[in-house]
Design a protein around this motif. Structure first.
Motif, PDB file in Angstrom:
ATOM      1  N   SER A 258      10.131  -8.843  -9.161  1.00  0.00           N
ATOM      2  CA  SER A 258      10.915  -8.405  -8.006  1.00  0.00           C
ATOM      3  C   SER A 258      10.657  -6.963  -7.624  1.00  0.00           C
ATOM      4  CB  SER A 258      12.399  -8.607  -8.307  1.00  0.00           C
ATOM      5  OG  SER A 258      12.761  -7.863  -9.461  1.00  0.00           O
ATOM      6  N   ALA A 259       9.801  -6.248  -8.363  1.00  0.00           N
ATOM      7  CA  ALA A 259       9.488  -4.868  -8.000  1.00  0.00           C
ATOM      8  C   ALA A 259       8.674  -4.861  -6.713  1.00  0.00           C
ATOM      9  CB  ALA A 259       8.716  -4.190  -9.129  1.00  0.00           C
ATOM     10  N   ARG A 260       8.874  -3.804  -5.914  1.00  0.00           N
ATOM     11  CA  ARG A 260       8.146  -3.706  -4.644  1.00  0.00           C
ATOM     12  C   ARG A 260       7.285  -2.451  -4.686  1.00  0.00           C
ATOM     13  NH1 ARG A 260      13.213  -4.981  -3.715  1.00  0.00           N
ATOM     14  NH2 ARG A 260      13.819  -2.944  -2.904  1.00  0.00           N
ATOM     15  N   ILE A 261       5.995  -2.663  -4.885  1.00  0.00           N
ATOM     16  CA  ILE A 261       5.059  -1.561  -5.090  1.00  0.00           C
ATOM     17  C   ILE A 261       4.176  -1.455  -3.860  1.00  0.00           C
ATOM     18  CG2 ILE A 261       3.348  -0.609  -6.683  1.00  0.00           C
ATOM     19  CD1 ILE A 261       5.970  -1.388  -8.026  1.00  0.00           C
ATOM     20  N   ASP A 262       4.135  -0.277  -3.254  1.00  0.00           N
ATOM     21  CA  ASP A 262       3.238  -0.089  -2.121  1.00  0.00           C
ATOM     22  C   ASP A 262       1.794  -0.318  -2.575  1.00  0.00           C
ATOM     23  OD1 ASP A 262       3.331   1.410   0.795  1.00  0.00           O
ATOM     24  OD2 ASP A 262       1.442   1.721  -0.288  1.00  0.00           O
ATOM     25  N   PRO A 263       1.009  -0.988  -1.745  1.00  0.00           N
ATOM     26  CA  PRO A 263      -0.372  -1.290  -2.189  1.00  0.00           C
ATOM     27  C   PRO A 263      -1.220  -0.048  -2.406  1.00  0.00           C
ATOM     28  CG  PRO A 263       0.029  -2.032   0.087  1.00  0.00           C
ATOM     29  CD  PRO A 263       1.343  -1.638  -0.473  1.00  0.00           C
ATOM     30  N   THR A 264      -0.816   1.091  -1.846  1.00  0.00           N
ATOM     31  CA  THR A 264      -1.597   2.317  -2.066  1.00  0.00           C
ATOM     32  C   THR A 264      -1.133   3.078  -3.298  1.00  0.00           C
ATOM     33  OG1 THR A 264      -0.103   3.588  -0.672  1.00  0.00           O
ATOM     34  CG2 THR A 264      -1.995   2.575   0.411  1.00  0.00           C
ATOM     35  N   ALA A 265      -0.109   2.593  -3.977  1.00  0.00           N
ATOM     36  CA  ALA A 265       0.370   3.265  -5.188  1.00  0.00           C
ATOM     37  C   ALA A 265      -0.536   2.926  -6.367  1.00  0.00           C
ATOM     38  CB  ALA A 265       1.811   2.855  -5.485  1.00  0.00           C
ATOM     39  N   SER A 266      -0.416   3.750  -7.411  1.00  0.00           N
ATOM     40  CA  SER A 266      -1.206   3.519  -8.627  1.00  0.00           C
ATOM     41  C   SER A 266      -0.262   3.366  -9.809  1.00  0.00           C
ATOM     42  CB  SER A 266      -2.127   4.720  -8.855  1.00  0.00           C
ATOM     43  OG  SER A 266      -2.693   4.660 -10.147  1.00  0.00           O
ATOM     44  N   ILE A 267      -0.431   2.278 -10.545  1.00  0.00           N
ATOM     45  CA  ILE A 267       0.431   2.008 -11.699  1.00  0.00           C
ATOM     46  C   ILE A 267      -0.449   2.017 -12.941  1.00  0.00           C
ATOM     47  CG2 ILE A 267       2.166   0.458 -12.676  1.00  0.00           C
ATOM     48  CD1 ILE A 267       2.865   1.456  -9.846  1.00  0.00           C
ATOM     49  N   GLY A 268      -0.187   2.970 -13.851  1.00  0.00           N
ATOM     50  CA  GLY A 268      -1.082   3.201 -14.976  1.00  0.00           C
ATOM     51  C   GLY A 268      -0.933   2.206 -16.113  1.00  0.00           C
ATOM     52  N   PRO A 269      -1.817   2.347 -17.098  1.00  0.00           N
ATOM     53  CA  PRO A 269      -1.813   1.440 -18.255  1.00  0.00           C
ATOM     54  C   PRO A 269      -0.485   1.460 -18.993  1.00  0.00           C
ATOM     55  CG  PRO A 269      -3.597   3.069 -18.433  1.00  0.00           C
ATOM     56  CD  PRO A 269      -2.887   3.340 -17.160  1.00  0.00           C
ATOM     57  N   GLY A 270       0.015   0.306 -19.300  1.00  0.00           N
ATOM     58  CA  GLY A 270       1.218   0.209 -20.120  1.00  0.00           C
ATOM     59  C   GLY A 270       2.496   0.619 -19.427  1.00  0.00           C
ATOM     60  N   ALA A 271       2.443   0.976 -18.156  1.00  0.00           N
ATOM     61  CA  ALA A 271       3.674   1.335 -17.447  1.00  0.00           C
ATOM     62  C   ALA A 271       4.571   0.104 -17.373  1.00  0.00           C
ATOM     63  CB  ALA A 271       3.360   1.861 -16.049  1.00  0.00           C
ATOM     64  N   VAL A 272       5.896   0.361 -17.455  1.00  0.00           N
ATOM     65  CA  VAL A 272       6.871  -0.732 -17.454  1.00  0.00           C
ATOM     66  C   VAL A 272       7.798  -0.518 -16.266  1.00  0.00           C
ATOM     67  CG1 VAL A 272       8.735  -1.856 -18.729  1.00  0.00           C
ATOM     68  CG2 VAL A 272       6.765  -0.914 -19.964  1.00  0.00           C
ATOM     69  N   LEU A 273       7.801  -1.449 -15.320  1.00  0.00           N
ATOM     70  CA  LEU A 273       8.634  -1.334 -14.119  1.00  0.00           C
ATOM     71  C   LEU A 273       9.599  -2.506 -14.089  1.00  0.00           C
ATOM     72  CD1 LEU A 273       6.036   0.414 -13.526  1.00  0.00           C
ATOM     73  CD2 LEU A 273       6.519   0.036 -11.113  1.00  0.00           C
ATOM     74  N   GLY A 274      10.896  -2.179 -14.099  1.00  0.00           N
ATOM     75  CA  GLY A 274      11.910  -3.218 -14.188  1.00  0.00           C
ATOM     76  C   GLY A 274      12.170  -3.903 -12.851  1.00  0.00           C
ATOM     77  N   ALA A 275      13.151  -4.787 -12.881  1.00  0.00           N
ATOM     78  CA  ALA A 275      13.506  -5.570 -11.699  1.00  0.00           C
ATOM     79  C   ALA A 275      13.889  -4.665 -10.541  1.00  0.00           C
ATOM     80  CB  ALA A 275      14.650  -6.516 -12.042  1.00  0.00           C
ATOM     81  N   GLU A 276      13.438  -5.025  -9.366  1.00  0.00           N
ATOM     82  CA  GLU A 276      13.849  -4.375  -8.113  1.00  0.00           C
ATOM     83  C   GLU A 276      13.407  -2.913  -8.000  1.00  0.00           C
ATOM     84  OE1 GLU A 276      15.313  -6.168  -5.799  1.00  0.00           O
ATOM     85  OE2 GLU A 276      15.865  -7.929  -6.969  1.00  0.00           O
ATOM     86  N   VAL A 277      12.524  -2.466  -8.885  1.00  0.00           N
ATOM     87  CA  VAL A 277      11.985  -1.112  -8.726  1.00  0.00           C
ATOM     88  C   VAL A 277      11.192  -1.052  -7.427  1.00  0.00           C
ATOM     89  CG1 VAL A 277      10.176   0.434  -9.624  1.00  0.00           C
ATOM     90  CG2 VAL A 277      11.928  -0.474 -11.162  1.00  0.00           C
ATOM     91  N   THR A 278      11.282   0.112  -6.733  1.00  0.00           N
ATOM     92  CA  THR A 278      10.401   0.303  -5.579  1.00  0.00           C
ATOM     93  C   THR A 278       9.574   1.561  -5.787  1.00  0.00           C
ATOM     94  OG1 THR A 278      11.977   1.625  -4.315  1.00  0.00           O
ATOM     95  CG2 THR A 278      12.096  -0.746  -4.019  1.00  0.00           C
ATOM     96  N   VAL A 279       8.309   1.491  -5.398  1.00  0.00           N
ATOM     97  CA  VAL A 279       7.398   2.637  -5.494  1.00  0.00           C
ATOM     98  C   VAL A 279       6.721   2.801  -4.144  1.00  0.00           C
ATOM     99  CG1 VAL A 279       5.373   3.605  -6.656  1.00  0.00           C
ATOM    100  CG2 VAL A 279       7.020   2.241  -7.958  1.00  0.00           C
ATOM    101  N   GLY A 280       6.805   4.022  -3.596  1.00  0.00           N
ATOM    102  CA  GLY A 280       6.313   4.257  -2.246  1.00  0.00           C
ATOM    103  C   GLY A 280       4.815   4.520  -2.178  1.00  0.00           C
ATOM    104  N   ALA A 281       4.377   4.772  -0.972  1.00  0.00           N
ATOM    105  CA  ALA A 281       2.951   4.916  -0.696  1.00  0.00           C
ATOM    106  C   ALA A 281       2.334   6.057  -1.486  1.00  0.00           C
ATOM    107  CB  ALA A 281       2.745   5.144   0.799  1.00  0.00           C
ATOM    108  N   ARG A 282       1.181   5.790  -2.034  1.00  0.00           N
ATOM    109  CA  ARG A 282       0.341   6.796  -2.711  1.00  0.00           C
ATOM    110  C   ARG A 282       0.980   7.403  -3.962  1.00  0.00           C
ATOM    111  NH1 ARG A 282       0.449   7.255   2.462  1.00  0.00           N
ATOM    112  NH2 ARG A 282       2.072   8.823   2.287  1.00  0.00           N
ATOM    113  N   SER A 283       2.106   6.888  -4.372  1.00  0.00           N
ATOM    114  CA  SER A 283       2.698   7.437  -5.599  1.00  0.00           C
ATOM    115  C   SER A 283       1.914   6.975  -6.816  1.00  0.00           C
ATOM    116  CB  SER A 283       4.166   7.003  -5.716  1.00  0.00           C
ATOM    117  OG  SER A 283       4.947   7.782  -4.827  1.00  0.00           O
ATOM    118  N   VAL A 284       1.938   7.828  -7.852  1.00  0.00           N
ATOM    119  CA  VAL A 284       1.190   7.555  -9.082  1.00  0.00           C
ATOM    120  C   VAL A 284       2.186   7.424 -10.232  1.00  0.00           C
ATOM    121  CG1 VAL A 284      -0.466   8.497 -10.735  1.00  0.00           C
ATOM    122  CG2 VAL A 284      -0.831   8.804  -8.264  1.00  0.00           C
ATOM    123  N   ILE A 285       2.159   6.311 -10.908  1.00  0.00           N
ATOM    124  CA  ILE A 285       3.003   6.105 -12.080  1.00  0.00           C
ATOM    125  C   ILE A 285       2.086   6.122 -13.294  1.00  0.00           C
ATOM    126  CG2 ILE A 285       4.724   4.600 -13.165  1.00  0.00           C
ATOM    127  CD1 ILE A 285       5.535   5.664 -10.354  1.00  0.00           C
ATOM    128  N   GLY A 286       2.274   7.112 -14.165  1.00  0.00           N
ATOM    129  CA  GLY A 286       1.331   7.340 -15.251  1.00  0.00           C
ATOM    130  C   GLY A 286       1.443   6.336 -16.383  1.00  0.00           C
TER     131      GLY A 286
END
Lengths: 343, 343, 343
Positions: free
Chosen positions: B125-153
């Motif tokens: 159910s997470a909503r991740i912008d397609p231009t965002a970057s989600i790094g190795p082993g990152a854990v994103l719970g239910a309903e998390v949203t990540v905006g454009a070009r954001s980087v999650i390490g």
């Protein structure tokens, strides 16, 4: 005796062998077996302990250890304390050092096997010595190098280009970027090495981050505590000299130049561009203002705030820090006037 | 020159192009190539540097940089220092800002590619912008949203419902829960955002935790340092205002209301429900007692302990904090009496 | 009302049921539905709030809550404030405790499902209660035990032999080694439990690490904050007593013996072998020198530096810490002389 769940025992040694390893005279009962080390107050008949200071001499009377290391200076008084069933005394120049050497034999650190865990994420261009160990979930970026026998703990993250020497130990969850580590460097859990330092430039739209293009250099035998941060340099490097030991929760700002064999106790904070010459000691929770230099061998008491350069070999205390005699005089005056009820 | 292992170079620029980008007059040798930035003392012929303060003027005589940015105020004195083979001078209103702008061109930050690492664990159910970057082993719970070009390490953990705006950078190992982040927010490694604050209620069976039902709100352009903690509110929110910069190892207690454009240096601690109005500056290792308000633009010296409200624009120091003049007088008296040998 | 993205609501309750659960008298409109809790200033008609202190009485006049918990002592004054459409008053002995109890009903903590995430790395010899929850990327070493209903968060790392009791909550990224935890222990994110303490022995080749062969013992109901460190003992154990609560960014050195029901606020640092007896309170950023004892029930003001033993029940402040009356007298004198312009 150390808890065997955490500290597996090594081989039991006859006391003769213990004595031989320390290069000391034979003992009353050379066949007595020694299985481990323990503190003076809790050691049992199969354990060896040591007498650290004269004030612990009375404890020898009830000490149940199989053997006890003592210094030449305390030998006679120790012998007078020990009963016929008491610990056999081994006389060595530095009892603590001898105790440490025996600890390494009787409780050897568990060997962490070489190789990389299947869950580690290692870039194809990383160069890992085959004797190194890469833990579960560790992330190693492009061109990372890891030297012989080094251990990279679970979930540690090494950014692109990071260099790790031989015999290093990077504990779980440490993060390292823009850094070059020598040999035998230890990073404890959650240490953050190589972060972009706290530099901003004021402009019309508020504060703008100043790019941080330097590195962190950790020389041989450096140790960095848990949760401690070493920010990378702005244009040059942040450098920690050989053998310097840094405790937990310490902040080292960008461009700091720390000499060799310094000791920085927990929760100290060094602002940017601080210089510590060799052998400086900072007590816990000390703060040092930016661009200050603390001279070789100086000692700063816990909780002090250093706002001016400190001459070599001087001991200072206070906020702001001053020669410790001046600090004590001010405290004594406060207490004297206060006790006299003078406001 | 920045270490190319960590800072890949961008394009080399002829000096004419550098001048054009800064909107300044043409130069002696417009074809000279500039490949990077460096500090005044270490720059080489293909590098550009800047003169920050008048006290660095003498260093210009031996400066080997290809070009140097100077302010109009220092132009004449700088020109007098520079030899015929010395750096070409470019006169700009704000040399540091110009240097920063060139840095972004000559050493562009490596682009982190969009997309999610195969080892990231992202709730359906997470909503991740397609231009965002989600790094190795990152854990994103239910309903998390990540905006454009954001980087999650790598290994960052975002709890259920967390909102991350556009162009944010969450560094490796940061943990975020119960939080809403604006745009261009930076969280450094191991930051802990949204923890249940330190609230207990005494009862017959000891202390009982008070449920913490609020959130953390981080407005646009906020930066939170490594190992820093922002606890969530009890019933309302903990709020950090636009553009505020927080260094490493800082503690922000529950319900704090921090204004815009504040600067909080490393190892500060704010107890619960503290209010900082806009533009407050806290030096390193400052503590602020709960429910205190520090007025707009006030400045608190490093290591101070704020126990009362601080008026706007005032500078305070000491434990307890007081107007800085009073602090300096007390220190001066301590030192004078101490040097006179008066106890 | 708590943000439903982070705090899912439980069942709505008629006010009669709320009153019944608290064992109090029936109310004006027993059918009124209560859906959640909120602060006095922001509660709406379907929410319940509480009156904490007499100074908030005036806020009752404009309070829009459906109901408000008040103490017997404030009942009459509260009733005089509340208008005919104002909140219905429920009189209870301890309004905050009643509010907390209702919070647990109206906003129950999300249940974390039992079982282990597929990405967790659990040693074959670990013994995990089937009702425990092991999060994504958690690493559990050989012989680890985890008790009933305990939650091990994402990426937490439990070293070999670590024991976790029942109903514990280890938050994401905590690292634990050489430790035994009781029941209902909470470790917040990035806590580091069981690190080898900061002990070195000087020798010819510089400082040599002293092996740390002890453990960390955390008794029932202990809580350790985010980024806090508890180092393991050297030969004995570091012990935290039952019900003690430790905030964020705290350092507990090796061999410390902390009693029961102590409260240690953020950024405190305890050097090695410190003893806190039961019920000690340390304000934020306090430092305690090694081997000092703070007696039962003593209270140390924020930012103090404890350099001597503190008697039981005493309140101290200052660097060095002294009875708080002496501290206040010294501050008053500094301010008086300073304001008089006397240097």
């Amino acid at each position: 005796m150390p808890d065997p769940r955490f500290f597996p025992s090594g081989p039991a040694l006859p006391l003769s062998e213990v004595a031989r390893r320390l290069g000391v005279a034979p003992v009353r009962d050379p066949a007595a077996l020694i299985c481990g080390v323990a503190a003076l107050g809790s050691a049992g008949p199969q354990e060896i302990t040591y007498l650290e200071q004269a004030r612990h001499l009375p404890d020898l009377a009830s000490c149940a250890a199989g053997a006890c290391l003592v210094s030449p200076a305390l030998r006679a008084r120790a012998a007078a304390q020990v009963g016929p069933q008491g610990p056999q005394l081994l006389v060595v120049a530095d009892p603590k050092a001898a105790f440490m050497a025996l600890t390494a034999v009787l409780h050897p650190e568990p060997r962490i096997p070489a190789g990389r865990d299947a869950s580690a994420l290692v870039a194809a261009s990383a160069r890992i010595d085959p004797t190194a160990s890469i833990g579960p979930g560790a992330v190693l970026g492009a061109e990372v190098t890891v030297g012989a026998r080094s251990v990279i703990g679970a979930h540690a993250v090494l950014g692109p280009g990071v260099q790790i020497g031989a015999d290093c130990h990077v504990h779980p969850h440490a993060t390292v970027s823009h850094a070059v580590l020598g040999d035998r460097v230890t990073l404890h859990s959650h240490a953050t090495i190589g972060r972009a330092g706290f530099g901003f430039h004021p402009g019309a739209a508020g504060l703008t981050r100043v790019a941080q293009l330097g590195r962190v250099i950790l020389h041989d035998d450096v140790e960095i505590g848990a949760q401690s941060c070493v920010d990378r340099g702005t244009l040059g490097d942040t450098v920690i000299g050989r053998g310097t030991k840094i405790d937990n929760l310490v902040q080292i700002g960008h461009n700091c130049q720390i000499g060799a064999q310094c000791v920085i106790v927990a929760q100290c904070g060094l602002a940017g561009s601080v210089v510590l010459e060799d052998g400086v000691l900072l007590g816990g929770q000390v703060g040092v203002a930016d661009h200050r230099t603390i001279g070789r061998g100086a000692r700063i008491a816990a909780k002090s705030g250093v706002t001016r350069d400190v001459p070599a070999q001087e001991t200072q205390s206070g906020i702001p820090a001053r020669p410790i005699t001046l600090f004590f005089r001010a405290v004594a005056r406060d207490l004297r006037l206060g006790r006299a009820g003078k406001p």
